[in-house]
Design an enzyme around this catalytic site. Structure first.
Site, PDB file in Angstrom:
ATOM      1  N   GLN A 177       0.815  -1.234   0.000  1.00 37.00           N
ATOM      2  CA  GLN A 177       0.000   0.000   0.000  1.00 37.00           C
ATOM      3  C   GLN A 177       0.842   1.276   0.000  1.00 37.00           C
ATOM      4  O   GLN A 177       0.295   2.368  -0.122  1.00 37.00           O
ATOM      5  CB  GLN A 177      -0.951   0.007   1.206  1.00 37.00           C
ATOM      6  CG  GLN A 177      -1.982  -1.099   1.178  1.00 37.00           C
ATOM      7  CD  GLN A 177      -3.099  -0.867   0.167  1.00 37.00           C
ATOM      8  OE1 GLN A 177      -3.296   0.233  -0.340  1.00 37.00           O
ATOM      9  NE2 GLN A 177      -3.837  -1.921  -0.142  1.00 37.00           N
ATOM     10  N   SER A 194       2.931  -5.105  -5.278  1.00 36.04           N
ATOM     11  CA  SER A 194       1.893  -5.630  -6.173  1.00 36.04           C
ATOM     12  C   SER A 194       1.583  -4.592  -7.246  1.00 36.04           C
ATOM     13  O   SER A 194       1.557  -3.391  -6.951  1.00 36.04           O
ATOM     14  CB  SER A 194       0.640  -5.906  -5.338  1.00 36.04           C
ATOM     15  OG  SER A 194      -0.342  -6.526  -6.118  1.00 36.04           O
ATOM     16  N   HIS A 196      -1.300  -4.206  -9.077  1.00 40.60           N
ATOM     17  CA  HIS A 196      -2.666  -3.679  -9.261  1.00 40.60           C
ATOM     18  C   HIS A 196      -3.026  -2.575  -8.275  1.00 40.60           C
ATOM     19  O   HIS A 196      -4.084  -1.968  -8.393  1.00 40.60           O
ATOM     20  CB  HIS A 196      -3.697  -4.813  -9.269  1.00 40.60           C
ATOM     21  CG  HIS A 196      -3.993  -5.457  -7.964  1.00 40.60           C
ATOM     22  ND1 HIS A 196      -5.132  -5.182  -7.251  1.00 40.60           N
ATOM     23  CD2 HIS A 196      -3.328  -6.386  -7.253  1.00 40.60           C
ATOM     24  CE1 HIS A 196      -5.152  -5.938  -6.147  1.00 40.60           C
ATOM     25  NE2 HIS A 196      -4.058  -6.678  -6.134  1.00 40.60           N
ATOM     26  N   CYS A 315     -11.657  -9.271   3.329  1.00 37.09           N
ATOM     27  CA  CYS A 315     -11.761 -10.443   4.203  1.00 37.09           C
ATOM     28  C   CYS A 315     -12.832 -10.204   5.255  1.00 37.09           C
ATOM     29  O   CYS A 315     -13.682 -11.043   5.510  1.00 37.09           O
ATOM     30  CB  CYS A 315     -10.458 -10.728   4.937  1.00 37.09           C
ATOM     31  SG  CYS A 315      -9.035 -10.175   4.039  1.00 37.09           S
TER      32      CYS A 315
HETATM   33  N1  PLP Z   1      -0.651  -6.738   1.514  1.00 38.36           N
HETATM   34  C1  PLP Z   1      -1.444  -5.659   1.572  1.00 38.36           C
HETATM   35  C2  PLP Z   1      -1.180  -4.587   2.575  1.00 38.36           C
HETATM   36  C3  PLP Z   1      -2.521  -5.546   0.685  1.00 38.36           C
HETATM   37  O1  PLP Z   1      -3.318  -4.472   0.746  1.00 38.36           O
HETATM   38  C4  PLP Z   1      -2.738  -6.582  -0.264  1.00 38.36           C
HETATM   39  C5  PLP Z   1      -3.913  -6.528  -1.172  1.00 38.36           C
HETATM   40  O2  PLP Z   1      -5.024  -6.279  -0.751  1.00 38.36           O
HETATM   41  C6  PLP Z   1      -1.865  -7.672  -0.281  1.00 38.36           C
HETATM   42  C7  PLP Z   1      -0.845  -7.710   0.614  1.00 38.36           C
HETATM   43  C8  PLP Z   1      -2.035  -8.773  -1.281  1.00 38.36           C
HETATM   44  O3  PLP Z   1      -1.730  -8.323  -2.578  1.00 38.36           O
HETATM   45  P1  PLP Z   1      -2.145  -9.184  -3.885  1.00 38.36           P
HETATM   46  O4  PLP Z   1      -3.545  -8.765  -4.208  1.00 38.36           O
HETATM   47  O5  PLP Z   1      -1.167  -8.793  -4.948  1.00 38.36           O
HETATM   48  O6  PLP Z   1      -2.027 -10.607  -3.518  1.00 38.36           O
END
Ligand code: PLP
Length: 372
Positions: A177, A194, A196, A315
């Site tokens: 983030q 990540s 996206h 979640c």
């Molecule tokens: N870590 C954080 C802080 C996230 O916000 C997210 C995605 O929501 C992830 C990990 C997981 O990322 P990915 O969607 O690429 O698996």
């Protein structure tokens, strides 16, 4: 539709879609094949790797592409513990981490590793004294996020990394983030990101590894990614990730000023009765998590169908359980269930944000029988 869910995902930038296009249509060769086409795809992947590394901004390491940040975090945690000496079988992490870290730690507990979960204060931040007290010669790894996905607060990763290194432990930073939005501080040995979340494509992430701190190989097979993460790489996804990273670096100051202005506009529009969840100062301002007790936040989200916002995390929405992050701040179940997250960024306009906030505010007050 007004899109205010930038922590869940971000719209693909037009520049990114354009960069990906040729690799989807004409240039389909396997980047690991020795043909001229294959070598061209491999070269494009290497350019993308540099672009992502430059956006991470740390030196003395290398980057491997993964299928997501979730995969990068699983790899870092499991692979580091696999390589750790017998005397160091403990991970220190934080109660407010993403499920990709917390659930992997829980799985590792089942494999006879120990896990210490640090509490946070009412602003969502760890106390460095608690970090210091948790560290000793049994700790192999400290796993801490930079920016929290639910409430936007920024953890003191650099300070934690120096304490961890003094105790001989490695540091994993979930920078998902913060990447592309803020500086990633020097200190972590492993960094997960990540595409996206920075206007790139979905289903591609990366793990940056400091030289000498590489975890054990994760996926076995064709030996791609230096023999550590086998599987054919996708040129279009890598190129898209690289283009998004390059754009994020170029636009960082402008994007940052934009979200700060949006934060000011949104908070000025809220009527009294709303409280911001998480530290007001140590934060990324594209994440506005607010509560208005006794709101039924889930109902508010389903009533306002043409505004995309959320309950802090996907979640929490799926399970019906109140968010573990808000509970860790000391909020009651009721306060947590009265909380919503508005996430905005590069393509959010001030007028659509103000329009959405007015409607959310009005609907929240109406739900509670308060005058508009
Ligand atoms: N870590 C954080 C802080 C996230 O916000 C997210 C995605 O929501 C992830 C990990 C997981 O990322 P990915 O969607 O690429 O698996």
């Amino acid at each position: 539709m007004i899109y205010l869910d930038y922590q869940a995902t971000t719209p693909v930038a037009p520049e990114v879609a354009e960069a990906m296009q040729p690799w989807i249509e004409d240039k389909f060769a396997n980047p690991h094949s020795p043909s001229r086409w294959g070598r061209e795809a491999a070269a494009a992947i290497e350019v993308a790797r540099k672009q992502v590394e430059q956006a991470i901004g740390l030196s003395g390491g290398r980057l491997a592409f993964t299928g997501s940040a979730t995969e990068a975090l699983n790899w870092a945690l499991k692979g580091t513990m696999e390589k750790a000496p017998q005397s160091r079988r403990r991970i220190v992490t934080v109660a407010t981490e993403h499920a990709a870290v917390l659930d992997t730690c829980e799985w590792l507990e089942g494999q006879n590793y120990a896990v210490t979960r640090l509490p946070v204060n009412s602003g969502g931040l760890v106390d460095l004294e608690n970090v210091r007290a948790a560290l000793d010669e049994t700790v192999a790894l400290v796993a801490m996020m930079l920016v929290n996905n639910e409430i936007g607060v920024i953890q003191p990763v650099a300070e934690v990394a120096s304490l961890a290194h003094e105790a001989g432990a490695l540091v994993l930073c979930d920078a998902v983030q913060g990447f592309g939005r803020l500086n990633i501080p020097d200190g972590p040995d492993l960094v997960a990101v990540s595409a996206h979340k920075i206007h790139g494509p979905k289903a591609i992430g990366a793990l940056w590894m400091r030289a000498g701190a590489e975890p054990a190989p994760f996926l076995h097979g064709g030996g791609q990614e230096l023999g550590m993460r086998s599987g054919t790489l996708s040129p279009e996804l890598c190129v898209g990730f690289g283009a998004a990273a390059k754009l994020a670096t170029k636009q960082r100051e402008t994007d940052h000023a934009h979200v700060e202005a949006l934060w000011d506009a949104a908070t000025a529009e809220l009527s009294s009765g709303w409280t911001v969840n998480g530290s007001p100062d140590q934060r990324y301002k594209g994440n506005l998590n607010i509560r208005h007790e006794p709101l039924d936040a889930a109902r508010l989200i389903s009533d306002l169908r043409d505004i995309a916002f959320s309950l802090g995390s996907a979640c929490a929405s799926g399970s019906g359980r109140p968010s573990h992050v808000l509970r860790a701040l000391g909020l009651s179940d009721r306060e947590a269930r009265s909380s919503i997250r508005l996430g905005f960024g590069r393509y959010t306009t001030k007028s659509e944000l103000i329009d959405a906030v007015r409607r959310i505010d009005g609907a929240a007050r109406a739900q509670q029988g308060l005058a508009a």
